[in-house]
Design an enzyme around this catalytic site. Structure first.
Site, mmCIF file in Angstrom:
data_model
loop_
_atom_site.group_PDB
_atom_site.id
_atom_site.type_symbol
_atom_site.label_atom_id
_atom_site.label_comp_id
_atom_site.label_asym_id
_atom_site.label_seq_id
_atom_site.Cartn_x
_atom_site.Cartn_y
_atom_site.Cartn_z
ATOM 1 N N ASP A 47 41.351 40.383 35.762
ATOM 2 C CA ASP A 47 40.779 38.353 35.838
ATOM 3 C C ASP A 47 40.110 38.079 37.140
ATOM 4 O OD1 ASP A 47 42.306 35.860 34.669
ATOM 5 O OD2 ASP A 47 42.659 36.372 36.756
ATOM 6 N N MET B 233 30.927 35.322 40.908
ATOM 7 C CA MET B 233 32.041 35.075 40.960
ATOM 8 C C MET B 233 32.691 35.256 42.511
ATOM 9 S SD MET B 233 34.272 39.220 39.074
ATOM 10 C CE MET B 233 33.040 40.434 40.536
ATOM 11 N N ASP C 117 47.422 37.091 38.132
ATOM 12 C CA ASP C 117 47.005 36.911 36.663
ATOM 13 C C ASP C 117 46.760 38.436 36.489
ATOM 14 O OD1 ASP C 117 47.583 34.507 36.715
ATOM 15 O OD2 ASP C 117 45.930 33.489 36.999
ATOM 16 N N HIS D 55 46.913 30.892 37.846
ATOM 17 C CA HIS D 55 45.678 31.670 38.974
ATOM 18 C C HIS D 55 44.591 32.498 39.840
ATOM 19 C CE1 HIS D 55 44.387 28.709 35.457
ATOM 20 N NE2 HIS D 55 45.506 28.338 35.669
#
Length: 211
Positions: free
Chosen positions: A23, A36, A187, A182
């Site tokens: 994730d 990212m 996750d 999140h």
């Protein structure tokens, strides 16, 4: 001669697959212009032939928070992870270092198997992960296409359109009981449980069908 070689190749057993749930959290829709900012990974399970063995998703994990690579960001995207971007600019891992560490981790946990990244859905996470792997080190332990989309897996097994393959319509026994926070590692672990549940799942009515 060609047909003999082809037959020999087809007779070789396929390498086992090691599924790694990943994730990512990002501050925008695409890599390059945006960053990212964190990613997590958890080993979901191993497949040998038709046999799948689930792993404890908390046993083998990886997590990093990354320094942003540009000044651009979308406030709404950044808010999803609740990460402090100013802190990441100061303290986040250098992407090249983080990706080198991640490659080493993937190769360590997947000895004897072909690593496969999996996610729900995989398209967004794979786009960022693969771009970062190739941009910061030029090498992906998953190859260029070693990803599995759990959304597609469910749609194919359930016999439903892809747009109907949403968690709210899935049988409850498929879903992890863990909350979706999140936080990338949380996750990834949650997704690993979904992956193992999907691999073991036989949709109602299919168990009684003739082979």
């Amino acid at each position: 001669m060609t047909s003999v070689r082809t037959a020999a190749r087809s007779a070789r057993p396929a390498r086992p697959s090691l599924y790694i749930s990943v994730d990512i959290e990002a501050d925008g829709p695409i890599p390059g212009p945006y960053s990212m900012i964190s990613f997590g990974a958890a080993v979901a399970g191993r497949q040998v032939g038709a046999s799948y063995t689930a792993a404890d998703p908390e046993q083998d994990t990886f997590y990093r928070e990354l320094r942003p690579i540009s000044e651009a960001y979308v406030p709404e995207a950044l808010a999803v992870s609740e990460l402090d971007r100013d802190r990441l600019v100061r303290e986040g891992a250098e992407p090249a270092v983080a990706m080198a560490e991640f490659r080493a981790w993937v190769r360590e946990v997947s000895v004897g198997a072909q690593p496969v990244m999996c996610a729900y859905p995989a398209s967004f996470d794979w786009t960022f992960l693969y771009w970062y792997l190739m941009s910061f080190g030029g090498d992906s332990p998953f190859g260029h296409s070693g990803c599995l989309d759990m959304k597609t897996l469910y749609a194919a097994k359930a016999g439903v359109p892809l747009r109907a393959a949403v968690k709210g319509r899935m049988p409850r026994e498929l879903l992890s009981r863990r909350p979706h926070t999140h936080h990338a590692l949380d996750d990834a672990i949650e997704q690993a449980e979904l992956m193992s549940n999907l691999m073991a799942w036989v949709p109602p009515g299919q168990a009684d069908r003739p082979g």
